[in-house]
Motif scaffolding. Structure first.
Motif, short mmCIF file in Angstrom:
data_model
loop_
_atom_site.label_atom_id
_atom_site.label_comp_id
_atom_site.label_asym_id
_atom_site.label_seq_id
_atom_site.Cartn_x
_atom_site.Cartn_y
_atom_site.Cartn_z
N LEU A 134 0.82 -1.21 0.00
CA LEU A 134 0.00 0.00 0.00
C LEU A 134 0.86 1.26 0.00
O LEU A 134 0.56 2.21 -0.73
N SER A 135 1.92 1.30 0.77
CA SER A 135 2.78 2.48 0.82
C SER A 135 3.37 2.80 -0.54
O SER A 135 3.40 3.95 -0.98
N ALA A 136 3.85 1.77 -1.24
CA ALA A 136 4.43 1.98 -2.57
C ALA A 136 3.36 2.43 -3.57
O ALA A 136 3.61 3.30 -4.41
N ALA A 137 2.18 1.86 -3.47
CA ALA A 137 1.08 2.25 -4.36
C ALA A 137 0.71 3.71 -4.15
O ALA A 137 0.53 4.47 -5.10
N LEU A 138 0.62 4.12 -2.89
CA LEU A 138 0.28 5.51 -2.59
C LEU A 138 1.35 6.46 -3.09
O LEU A 138 1.04 7.52 -3.66
N ALA A 139 2.61 6.10 -2.90
CA ALA A 139 3.70 6.95 -3.38
C ALA A 139 3.64 7.10 -4.90
O ALA A 139 3.83 8.20 -5.43
N ARG A 140 3.37 6.01 -5.59
CA ARG A 140 3.28 6.05 -7.06
C ARG A 140 2.14 6.95 -7.51
O ARG A 140 2.30 7.79 -8.40
N LEU A 141 0.97 6.80 -6.89
CA LEU A 141 -0.19 7.60 -7.27
C LEU A 141 0.02 9.08 -6.95
O LEU A 141 -0.34 9.95 -7.73
N GLN A 142 0.63 9.36 -5.81
CA GLN A 142 0.90 10.75 -5.44
C GLN A 142 1.90 11.38 -6.41
O GLN A 142 1.76 12.53 -6.79
N SER A 143 2.90 10.60 -6.83
CA SER A 143 3.90 11.13 -7.76
C SER A 143 3.29 11.45 -9.12
O SER A 143 3.81 12.29 -9.86
N LYS A 144 2.19 10.81 -9.45
CA LYS A 144 1.49 11.06 -10.72
C LYS A 144 0.46 12.18 -10.58
O LYS A 144 -0.19 12.56 -11.54
N GLY A 145 0.28 12.70 -9.35
CA GLY A 145 -0.60 13.84 -9.13
C GLY A 145 -2.07 13.50 -8.94
O GLY A 145 -2.91 14.38 -9.04
N TYR A 146 -2.38 12.24 -8.66
CA TYR A 146 -3.79 11.89 -8.46
C TYR A 146 -4.21 12.19 -7.03
O TYR A 146 -3.52 11.81 -6.08
N PRO A 147 -5.33 12.89 -6.85
CA PRO A 147 -5.80 13.17 -5.50
C PRO A 147 -6.28 11.89 -4.83
O PRO A 147 -6.84 11.01 -5.48
N MET A 148 -6.02 11.79 -3.55
CA MET A 148 -6.43 10.63 -2.77
C MET A 148 -7.10 11.08 -1.50
O MET A 148 -6.89 12.20 -1.04
N GLN A 149 -7.86 10.19 -0.95
CA GLN A 149 -8.52 10.47 0.31
C GLN A 149 -8.44 9.21 1.18
O GLN A 149 -8.76 8.11 0.73
N MET A 150 -7.99 9.39 2.43
CA MET A 150 -7.91 8.26 3.36
C MET A 150 -9.31 7.83 3.75
O MET A 150 -10.22 8.65 3.85
N SER A 151 -9.48 6.56 3.99
CA SER A 151 -10.77 6.04 4.42
C SER A 151 -11.18 6.66 5.75
O SER A 151 -10.36 6.74 6.67
N ALA A 152 -12.42 7.09 5.84
CA ALA A 152 -12.93 7.68 7.08
C ALA A 152 -13.13 6.62 8.16
O ALA A 152 -13.32 6.95 9.33
N SER A 153 -13.06 5.35 7.79
CA SER A 153 -13.29 4.26 8.75
C SER A 153 -12.09 4.05 9.67
O SER A 153 -12.20 3.35 10.67
N GLY A 154 -10.94 4.61 9.30
CA GLY A 154 -9.73 4.39 10.08
C GLY A 154 -8.91 3.21 9.58
O GLY A 154 -7.80 2.98 10.06
N ARG A 155 -9.46 2.44 8.64
CA ARG A 155 -8.70 1.33 8.05
C ARG A 155 -7.58 1.88 7.18
O ARG A 155 -7.64 3.01 6.72
N ALA A 156 -6.59 1.05 6.91
CA ALA A 156 -5.51 1.43 5.99
C ALA A 156 -6.02 1.26 4.56
O ALA A 156 -5.69 0.30 3.88
#
Length: 121
Positions: free
Chosen positions: A82-104
């Protein structure tokens, strides 16, 4: 009746080239072998399931809950890191939102604002 598995999920996209870039190049999905349609679209293989992109040039997705993307129609995928996926998506400029449930888990939108949930799987 006993349902035994999910075969595929179909979503609408307005621009096939942009969608194929996102799903194929950014997410790294592989096109499903032997799947064709007599209308514009693409099939991707995700484990035992498939994702079918169907082109509708006038498609305009509506996000009903802007503050909590997970409370909108979405589909979920699992990644091995998940960490690598998030870093890749952030580097491409895609907006993300963390789950409001508190899950990873995080939510991201494709170019047509279809929402995907991404979590460690």
């Amino acid at each position: 009746m006993q349902i035994t598995r999910l075969l595929h999920t179909a979503i609408l996209v307005s621009d096939l080239a942009k969608a194929e870039h996102f799903y194929g190049e950014v997410l790294g999905l592989v096109k499903a072998e032997g799947r064709t349609s007599n209308f514009p679209g693409t099939w991707y293989q995700i484990g035992d399931c498939q994702l079918h992109l169907i082109v509708h040039p006038e498609f305009r997705n509506q996000i009903f809950n802007q503050t909590k993307w997970g409370r909108n129609p979405h589909f979920a995928i699992a990644v091995d890191n998940l960490s690598a996926a998030l870093a890749r998506l952030q580097s491409k400029g895609y907006p993300m939102q963390m789950s409001a449930s508190g899950r990873a888990a995080y939510f991201i939108q494709d170019p047509d604002h279809n929402i995907l949930e991404i979590s460690q799987g």
